[in-house]
Each structure stands twice: as structure tokens, then as C-alpha cells.
Design an enzyme around this catalytic site. Structure first.
Site, PDB file in Angstrom:
ATOM      1  N   ASP A  99       0.839  -1.204   0.000  1.00  0.00           N
ATOM      2  CA  ASP A  99       0.000   0.000   0.000  1.00  0.00           C
ATOM      3  C   ASP A  99       0.871   1.250   0.000  1.00  0.00           C
ATOM      4  OD1 ASP A  99      -2.974  -1.088   1.252  1.00  0.00           O
ATOM      5  OD2 ASP A  99      -1.196  -2.213   1.823  1.00  0.00           O
ATOM      6  N   ASN A 140      -7.631  -9.473   0.807  1.00  0.00           N
ATOM      7  CA  ASN A 140      -8.503  -8.302   0.819  1.00  0.00           C
ATOM      8  C   ASN A 140      -9.975  -8.661   0.655  1.00  0.00           C
ATOM      9  OD1 ASN A 140      -6.326  -6.584   1.114  1.00  0.00           O
ATOM     10  ND2 ASN A 140      -6.245  -6.005  -1.047  1.00  0.00           N
ATOM     11  N   HIS A 179       1.751  -6.133  -4.656  1.00  0.00           N
ATOM     12  CA  HIS A 179       0.403  -6.210  -5.218  1.00  0.00           C
ATOM     13  C   HIS A 179      -0.226  -4.847  -5.531  1.00  0.00           C
ATOM     14  CE1 HIS A 179       0.561 -10.383  -3.752  1.00  0.00           C
ATOM     15  NE2 HIS A 179       0.953  -9.881  -2.598  1.00  0.00           N
TER      16      HIS A 179
END
Length: 310
Positions: free
Chosen positions: A15, A167, A240
Site C-alpha cells: 500500500d 482483501n 500487489h
């Protein structure tokens, strides 16, 4: 014109790199950042988001704290991958900006409703709790959002279960709401992000920048590489979340197919699976898309250039 995006996140090492990419890529205009429980508790991931803002010089964007619980399920975090803080590895700087007073859900709604229809792209790279509640609280945002580009799911493999991605599985009911709300949803899943590996040449390119944000990213990848190798057997870590941001910046890096996607809510062994139907052709009214390919060299080139620009 740069694409205006609002990132909903749970920093998290990948993130953090996604936030730096969004701020450093000229094809992106970051208009808001919201946090959601996921990789760690809501308090920890919010603190991490503000730390990344300090590193990257993100000072003119509102940051808002969101949901600290999934819709109906208990919290499940990823301490084994991201550490006790959620962003273990580098020394985190003190925040330089204050949190927005609004709840993340309200910041999402206000941002979309104050913008022209089709202007804002939502980029959720954590659990989908905030996005689901926003769509339920103010259904008008569904028609006003340009698209939802999310990192989550997979059509072939899992990481938190045999066929479930983290997620999605931490709040599958929220994922169901988001995937069926009636807006365009593009799923950037593990099938692609597992090809976005921070290999030794990538690490060397990041180190060569020798700036504070690049050194921070390199320290993140040191820790992330160790936990991914220990927990999931990767020789180089898959990074990711920046993939979703890169797709908005330059879709030509990726191969995208229109395919129906359903969220498994009751399976004993398949809870949270993003069941993707590859039977051709997709129905004409299908609003879900899956990413099936990536040019990893071009992807990393974009990340490295964004870090250089910061």
C-alpha cells in the site's frame, strides 16, 4: 489530463508503495486517501498512511480514517506479512498532516458528489468495507464514479486460503456489495500481482535513485521480501497494490478481460473466492473486468520513475 483517484488502503508495505506511485506519477491526480482495517488495526494503518504521506511529501490531500471492523466478521489482520506495526522495517517519521475530521465513508461520498460524473476513480487496495458502506449510504455515487479499480481476489489462486485472497476474504460481504453495485469494477488479482515481483534488478534500480522516498521503499521491500519468502515461499516479493494504481495510469501495461465475477460467501473451503466465469462470451450487461496479464518491466519502470520524481 491526469486521472483523479481516491485510494482506500490499509498500509501495509505494498500500500505504501502504491501511495508513493500515485503521488509521483504525472498521469495520476491523488484527490484523497482513506484507511480501512486490514493488514493491521485501523489505528495502526492510519498512522502508517500518515507516515507515508510524510515520506512522500503528500501534504495537499485529505486523509480520513475509516471502518475499524468488517461488516459482520471479526478482524483478521496480516501481521505475519506486515509485522506488528503493519509497516515494519523502516523507521516511520512523525505525521506532518492532520487527519480530516470526516469519517472515510463520508470523505469518499463527498469527493464523488462534489466532482463531475465520471471524474473520480476509486482505487481500493485493502478490504472493501468503506467502499461498500459508501455505496449503501449514498447510492448516487455508483452512477457518478468513473470506475472502481481494486487490488484483490484472483481467478486461479489464493494467498489467505487455497482460492481466497486476503482483501476479499476479510470482508466478503463488503466485496459482494462492491462487485454487484452496478458500476464498472476491475479486479487486479493475484494471478497478475504474483508476476509483479521486486526482483534484484528492480531493487537495484530503486536503490540507484538514492532519495529519501526511494530509500524508504527499499527498506519496506527488505522486510516484505523476508516475510513473503518465509510465509509464502517467494524468492522475490510480489508487490500487489501498486498494480491497481498503475492500471489507472496506463492500462496498456495490462491485459484486461470482461468477465462475470461472483463472491463466494458460504463455502466451507472457498469463502471469499472471486469466482470468475471464463465461458465466452461475457453477457452484454457484465460490469466486471479481470486483469489477466501484465508487462512487469513496464510496470516497474513506472514505479521507479515515480519514485525518482518524488
Amino acid at each position: 489530463m491526469p486521472r483523479k483517484i481516491l485510494i482506500d488502503c490499509d498500509p501495509g508495505h505494498d500500500d505504501a508503495i502504491a501511495l508513493l506511485l500515485a503521488h509521483g506519477d504525472p498521469a495520476i491526480e491523488l484527490v484523497g486517501v482513506t484507511t480501512v482495517v486490514g493488514n493491521q488495526t485501523i489505528e495502526k494503518v492510519t498512522r502508517n498512511a500518515l507516515a507515508v504521506a510524510a515520506v512522500g511529501g503528500i501534504t495537499d490531500v485529505p486523509f480520513a480514517q475509516g471502518c475499524g471492523l468488517p461488516l459482520i466478521r471479526p478482524i483478521e489482520n496480516a501481521e505475519s506479512i506486515h509485522g506488528e506495526s503493519g509497516l515494519d522495517g523502516p523507521v516511520l517519521p512523525e505525521p506532518q498532516i492532520e487527519l480530516d475530521e470526516r469519517h472515510a465513508v463520508d470523505l469518499i461520498i463527498d469527493t464523488v458528489m462534489a466532482s463531475e460524473p465520471g471524474e473520480i476513480t476509486l482505487v481500493p487496495i485493502g478490504g472493501l468495507t468503506n467502499i461498500a458502506i459508501a455505496a449503501r449510504k449514498e447510492p448516487r455515487i455508483v452512477d457518478r464514479v468513473r470506475e472502481v479499480v481494486l487490488m484483490g481476489g484472483a481467478y486461479h489462486e489464493g494467498n489467505w486460503g487455497p482460492v481466497s485472497e486476503f482483501n476479499i476474504v476479510i470482508d466478503p460481504e463488503a466485496a459482494h456489495i462492491v462487485f454487484t453495485a452496478g458500476w464498472d469494477v476491475t479486479m487486479v488479482g493475484l494471478d497478475v500481482t504474483h508476476k509483479a515481483l521486486a526482483t534484484p534488478p528492480v531493487r537495484e534500480a530503486i536503490r540507484a535513485i538514492d532519495s529519501a522516498p526511494a530509500r524508504f521503499a527499499d527498506e519496506l521491500l527488505d522486510f516484505f521480501a523476508a516475510t513473503n519468502e518465509r510465509e509464502q515461499g517467494f524468492a522475490a516479493p510480489p508487490v500487489h497494490d501498486p498494480c491497481a494504481v498503475a492500471l489507472v495510469a496506463d492500462p496498456s501495461i495490462f491485459t484486461i478481460e470482461r468477465r462475470p465475477v461472483s463472491i463466494e460467501l458460504t463455502g466451507t473451503h472457498t469463502l471469499g473466492m472471486t469466482v470468475t466465469d471464463f465461458r465466452a462470451p461475457a453477457p452484454a450487461d457484465c460490469r466486471t473486468f479481470v486483469v489477466t496479464g501484465i508487462d512487469a518491466d513496464r510496470f516497474w519502470g513506472r514505479v521507479v520513475e515515480a519514485l525518482r520524481r518524488l
